[in-house]
Design a protein around this motif. Structure first.
Motif, PDB file in Angstrom:
ATOM      1  N   GLU A 100       1.046  -1.340  -0.409  1.00 15.96           N
ATOM      2  CA  GLU A 100      -0.394   0.022  -0.256  1.00 15.96           C
ATOM      3  C   GLU A 100       0.815   1.269  -0.145  1.00 15.96           C
ATOM      4  OE1 GLU A 100      -3.842   1.132   1.817  1.00 15.96           O
ATOM      5  OE2 GLU A 100      -2.765   0.719   3.501  1.00 15.96           O
ATOM      6  N   ASN A 101       1.484   1.140   0.733  1.00 17.10           N
ATOM      7  CA  ASN A 101       2.617   2.405   0.614  1.00 17.10           C
ATOM      8  C   ASN A 101       3.939   2.525  -0.362  1.00 17.10           C
ATOM      9  OD1 ASN A 101       2.318   3.163   2.676  1.00 17.10           O
ATOM     10  ND2 ASN A 101       3.583   1.895   4.484  1.00 17.10           N
ATOM     11  N   LEU A 102       4.030   1.106  -1.498  1.00 19.42           N
ATOM     12  CA  LEU A 102       4.487   1.729  -2.515  1.00 19.42           C
ATOM     13  C   LEU A 102       3.027   2.456  -3.937  1.00 19.42           C
ATOM     14  CD1 LEU A 102       6.254  -1.720  -3.090  1.00 19.42           C
ATOM     15  CD2 LEU A 102       7.534   0.701  -2.562  1.00 19.42           C
ATOM     16  N   PHE A 103       2.336   1.529  -4.138  1.00 20.82           N
ATOM     17  CA  PHE A 103       1.511   1.769  -4.437  1.00 20.82           C
ATOM     18  C   PHE A 103       0.153   2.797  -4.611  1.00 20.82           C
ATOM     19  CE2 PHE A 103       1.798  -2.843  -4.949  1.00 20.82           C
ATOM     20  CZ  PHE A 103       3.126  -2.706  -6.463  1.00 20.82           C
ATOM     21  N   SER A 104      -0.332   3.279  -4.000  1.00 19.52           N
ATOM     22  CA  SER A 104      -1.115   4.504  -3.386  1.00 19.52           C
ATOM     23  C   SER A 104      -1.194   5.183  -4.191  1.00 19.52           C
ATOM     24  CB  SER A 104      -1.127   4.264  -2.392  1.00 19.52           C
ATOM     25  OG  SER A 104      -2.505   5.664  -1.360  1.00 19.52           O
ATOM     26  N   ASN A 105      -1.880   6.102  -4.734  1.00 22.71           N
ATOM     27  CA  ASN A 105      -1.643   7.855  -4.956  1.00 22.71           C
ATOM     28  C   ASN A 105      -1.736   8.101  -4.304  1.00 22.71           C
ATOM     29  OD1 ASN A 105      -4.499   7.065  -5.276  1.00 22.71           O
ATOM     30  ND2 ASN A 105      -4.457   7.967  -6.923  1.00 22.71           N
ATOM     31  N   SER A 110       4.556   7.715  -0.894  1.00 21.33           N
ATOM     32  CA  SER A 110       5.158   6.627  -2.029  1.00 21.33           C
ATOM     33  C   SER A 110       5.427   6.359  -3.233  1.00 21.33           C
ATOM     34  CB  SER A 110       3.657   5.550  -2.258  1.00 21.33           C
ATOM     35  OG  SER A 110       2.666   6.831  -3.366  1.00 21.33           O
ATOM     36  N   ASP A 111       5.944   5.436  -4.227  1.00 21.84           N
ATOM     37  CA  ASP A 111       6.653   5.132  -4.886  1.00 21.84           C
ATOM     38  C   ASP A 111       5.650   5.959  -6.066  1.00 21.84           C
ATOM     39  OD1 ASP A 111       8.946   4.014  -4.610  1.00 21.84           O
ATOM     40  OD2 ASP A 111       8.069   2.056  -5.815  1.00 21.84           O
ATOM     41  N   VAL A 123      11.417   9.067 -12.593  1.00 21.59           N
ATOM     42  CA  VAL A 123      11.841   8.290 -10.470  1.00 21.59           C
ATOM     43  C   VAL A 123      12.178   7.216 -10.741  1.00 21.59           C
ATOM     44  CG1 VAL A 123      10.337   8.304  -8.414  1.00 21.59           C
ATOM     45  CG2 VAL A 123       9.638  10.226 -10.531  1.00 21.59           C
ATOM     46  N   VAL A 124      13.117   6.650  -9.551  1.00 25.36           N
ATOM     47  CA  VAL A 124      13.504   5.702  -9.406  1.00 25.36           C
ATOM     48  C   VAL A 124      12.583   5.259  -8.790  1.00 25.36           C
ATOM     49  CG1 VAL A 124      15.290   4.226  -7.964  1.00 25.36           C
ATOM     50  CG2 VAL A 124      15.701   6.461  -9.957  1.00 25.36           C
ATOM     51  N   VAL A 125      12.195   3.785  -8.583  1.00 28.72           N
ATOM     52  CA  VAL A 125      11.209   2.783  -8.719  1.00 28.72           C
ATOM     53  C   VAL A 125      11.707   1.133  -8.165  1.00 28.72           C
ATOM     54  CG1 VAL A 125       9.279   4.799  -9.405  1.00 28.72           C
ATOM     55  CG2 VAL A 125       9.643   2.150 -10.104  1.00 28.72           C
ATOM     56  N   GLY A 126      10.672   1.063  -7.005  1.00 28.16           N
ATOM     57  CA  GLY A 126      10.831  -0.542  -6.405  1.00 28.16           C
ATOM     58  C   GLY A 126      10.571  -1.232  -7.836  1.00 28.16           C
ATOM     59  N   LYS A 127      11.242  -2.487  -7.864  1.00 24.86           N
ATOM     60  CA  LYS A 127      10.879  -3.452  -8.905  1.00 24.86           C
ATOM     61  C   LYS A 127       9.166  -3.891  -8.777  1.00 24.86           C
ATOM     62  CE  LYS A 127      12.210  -8.327 -10.518  1.00 24.86           C
ATOM     63  NZ  LYS A 127      12.690  -9.569 -10.371  1.00 24.86           N
ATOM     64  N   ASP A 128       8.804  -3.908  -8.028  1.00 25.58           N
ATOM     65  CA  ASP A 128       7.505  -4.499  -7.801  1.00 25.58           C
ATOM     66  C   ASP A 128       6.218  -2.805  -8.134  1.00 25.58           C
ATOM     67  OD1 ASP A 128       7.173  -6.571  -5.943  1.00 25.58           O
ATOM     68  OD2 ASP A 128       7.943  -5.460  -4.259  1.00 25.58           O
ATOM     69  N   LEU A 188       8.323   3.793 -19.430  1.00 27.04           N
ATOM     70  CA  LEU A 188       9.385   2.395 -18.352  1.00 27.04           C
ATOM     71  C   LEU A 188      10.942   2.477 -18.285  1.00 27.04           C
ATOM     72  CD1 LEU A 188       7.338  -0.567 -17.876  1.00 27.04           C
ATOM     73  CD2 LEU A 188       7.338   2.187 -16.575  1.00 27.04           C
ATOM     74  N   ASN A 189      11.532   2.360 -17.899  1.00 22.18           N
ATOM     75  CA  ASN A 189      12.806   2.054 -18.323  1.00 22.18           C
ATOM     76  C   ASN A 189      13.598   1.648 -17.183  1.00 22.18           C
ATOM     77  OD1 ASN A 189      15.221   2.946 -19.993  1.00 22.18           O
ATOM     78  ND2 ASN A 189      16.478   3.727 -18.463  1.00 22.18           N
ATOM     79  N   GLU A 190      14.226  -0.024 -17.392  1.00 24.90           N
ATOM     80  CA  GLU A 190      15.373  -1.198 -16.941  1.00 24.90           C
ATOM     81  C   GLU A 190      17.004  -1.014 -16.767  1.00 24.90           C
ATOM     82  OE1 GLU A 190      16.766  -3.596 -15.013  1.00 24.90           O
ATOM     83  OE2 GLU A 190      16.376  -4.014 -17.105  1.00 24.90           O
ATOM     84  N   ASP A 191      17.352  -0.369 -16.007  1.00 25.01           N
ATOM     85  CA  ASP A 191      19.179  -0.176 -16.494  1.00 25.01           C
ATOM     86  C   ASP A 191      19.653  -0.899 -15.556  1.00 25.01           C
ATOM     87  OD1 ASP A 191      21.474   0.383 -17.600  1.00 25.01           O
ATOM     88  OD2 ASP A 191      21.389   2.365 -16.694  1.00 25.01           O
ATOM     89  N   ASP A 192      20.142  -1.617 -15.235  1.00 27.49           N
ATOM     90  CA  ASP A 192      21.140  -2.940 -15.053  1.00 27.49           C
ATOM     91  C   ASP A 192      20.775  -2.417 -13.436  1.00 27.49           C
ATOM     92  OD1 ASP A 192      23.340  -3.654 -13.901  1.00 27.49           O
ATOM     93  OD2 ASP A 192      24.562  -1.926 -13.504  1.00 27.49           O
ATOM     94  N   GLY A 193      19.214  -2.880 -13.372  1.00 25.05           N
ATOM     95  CA  GLY A 193      18.540  -3.440 -12.190  1.00 25.05           C
ATOM     96  C   GLY A 193      17.548  -2.542 -11.372  1.00 25.05           C
ATOM     97  N   GLU A 194      18.181  -0.930 -11.994  1.00 23.56           N
ATOM     98  CA  GLU A 194      17.374   0.325 -11.806  1.00 23.56           C
ATOM     99  C   GLU A 194      16.073   0.528 -12.319  1.00 23.56           C
ATOM    100  OE1 GLU A 194      19.422   4.010  -9.740  1.00 23.56           O
ATOM    101  OE2 GLU A 194      18.825   4.584 -12.045  1.00 23.56           O
ATOM    102  N   TYR A 195      14.729   0.459 -11.753  1.00 22.17           N
ATOM    103  CA  TYR A 195      14.165   0.814 -12.358  1.00 22.17           C
ATOM    104  C   TYR A 195      13.270   2.071 -12.599  1.00 22.17           C
ATOM    105  CZ  TYR A 195      14.029  -3.873 -12.111  1.00 22.17           C
ATOM    106  OH  TYR A 195      14.479  -5.369 -12.087  1.00 22.17           O
ATOM    107  N   THR A 196      12.831   2.787 -13.554  1.00 24.50           N
ATOM    108  CA  THR A 196      12.592   3.958 -13.187  1.00 24.50           C
ATOM    109  C   THR A 196      10.927   4.190 -14.534  1.00 24.50           C
ATOM    110  OG1 THR A 196      14.034   5.098 -15.314  1.00 24.50           O
ATOM    111  CG2 THR A 196      14.879   5.764 -13.308  1.00 24.50           C
TER     112      THR A 196
END
Length: 372
Positions: A100-105, A110-111, A123-128, A188-196
């Motif tokens: 909830e703390n990741l996905f809530s707008n 939150s992300d 914005v850098v976000v978690g993989k989930d 969306l962009n993923e670069d060497d394990g960093e998600y934006t």
């Protein structure tokens, strides 16, 4: 005479010893069986945890038999299993809070909140978070925007809670909000394990409410299985995910029984019941979040083209599938599409079934839908 008496005594002594030996063995066997039976964790004994997340009441269920520890003593096996099960379910609630703390707008920090307030910057976000947005965009593409995760500027204009002021947005305000609804503006962009994640339209807002609960249910199921828990129920409001089969008293397994709520009826008054194992059951309906004003019902399933509630002859749509995230998105899409177009979509997706309930309580199902 004395010899005869000694023989009789010896014979009685032998008989007594044999009797006592048999009696002792019987007592040991009976006592052991009782202790073993009393100590065995019942196959169908379940534990539950209830919480409030994602704007709804959730219930998580697991079975104590899956939590028997080899480290437990003979006399504490039952209570230890119950305690271990309770601790696991508490961990699951902690996971719900994390998601909830990741996905809530609505939660600052939150992300999703960070993405919406980044002014068009990446914005850098978690993989989930990245995976969830990626899944949402797949369904936006599939539905040609009928399901659109950038509908946040529109949902901000509505309040369907019980304490709602029943305000209906005016057309100019709605038009301004609709200008920012376009899933193609999510990068969306993923670069060497960093998600934006970046919103190309700095005025756009993500709202993942149409798929987040399904994604979280799938993640919780994965958490169950990783811990060796092969039976359980994850109920996140209108999203029910069944894990494996239901343990029964005899030591075997059977299907779970779950109901589909009668629209505008009592929660304990299902319009139909389903017998299922290891499946997701997701219902999108207009009877939980709505208000009435001037004789018109306004509900939370919104048209991404007009910003107003979808108007058709449906009360609800239920999807049976393997994945709860899929069921979550598809139930919304099928409600928006209506029966004919929605049925055609579902029949093109393997191992997925739909049930429509119309506003006169007619039930329409796809071929293979497992009603009792």
């Amino acid at each position: 005479m004395q010899s005869h008496t000694l023989k009789m005594q010896n014979k009685m002594s032998v008989n007594t010893r044999n009797y006592l030996r048999v009696l002792f063995m019987f007592i040991c066997f009976f006592t052991g069986s009782m202790l073993s039976g009393c100590n065995k964790v019942p196959n169908d004994e379940a534990s539950q945890k209830v919480g409030f997340f994602f704007d709804t009441v959730i219930t998580l269920t697991a079975y104590n038999k899956d939590f028997v520890s080899e480290d437990s003593s003979f006399f504490t096996r039952n209570t230890d299993a119950e305690k271990n099960c309770d601790e696991f379910l508490s961990e699951c609630l902690t996971e719900c809070s994390r998601y909830e703390n990741l996905f809530s707008n609505k939660k600052e920090g939150s992300d999703v909140w960070n993405i919406n307030h980044a002014g068009g910057s990446a914005v850098v976000v978690g993989k989930d978070t990245y995976e969830l947005i990626e899944k949402a965009l797949e369904y936006a593409e599939l539905s040609e925007g009928a399901f659109d995760p950038t509908i946040g500027t529109v949902t901000d204009l509505w309040n369907f809670h019980a304490d709602s002021d029943k305000a209906v947005p005016e057309s100019p305000i709605m038009s301004a909000a609709l200008f920012h609804v376009d899933y193609k503006n999510v990068e969306l962009n993923e670069d060497d394990g960093e998600y934006t994640v970046r919103l190309l339209d700095k005025g756009a807002e993500l709202d993942l409410g149409g798929i987040a609960k399904g994604y979280i249910a799938d993640k919780l199921k994965q958490f169950y299985l990783e811990r060796g828990i092969n039976s359980g129920i994850i109920n996140l409001g209108g999203n029910v995910l069944l894990i494996g089969q239901k343990p029964n008293k005899s030591g075997g397994f059977t299907d779970f029984t779950t109901g589909v709520q009668r629209p505008f009826g009592d929660e304990n008054d299902p319009i139909t019941t389903l017998s299922l194992s290891d499946k997701s059951v997701v219902t999108s309906g207009i009877y939980d979040r709505y208000f009435e004003k001037d004789g018109e019902l306004y509900h939370h399933i919104l048209d991404s083209k007009t910003g107003f509630p979808i108007k058709n002859n449906l009360y609800s749509v239920t999807i049976i599938s393997d994945s709860s995230a899929d069921g979550d998105a598809l139930s919304t899409i099928c409600y928006i599409y209506g029966i004919e177009k929605g049925m055609k979509l579902i029949e093109s997706i393997p191992d997925t079934y739909v049930m429509f309930i119309t506003d006169n309580y007619e039930v329409v199902t796809s071929e293979g839908f497992p009603t009792d």
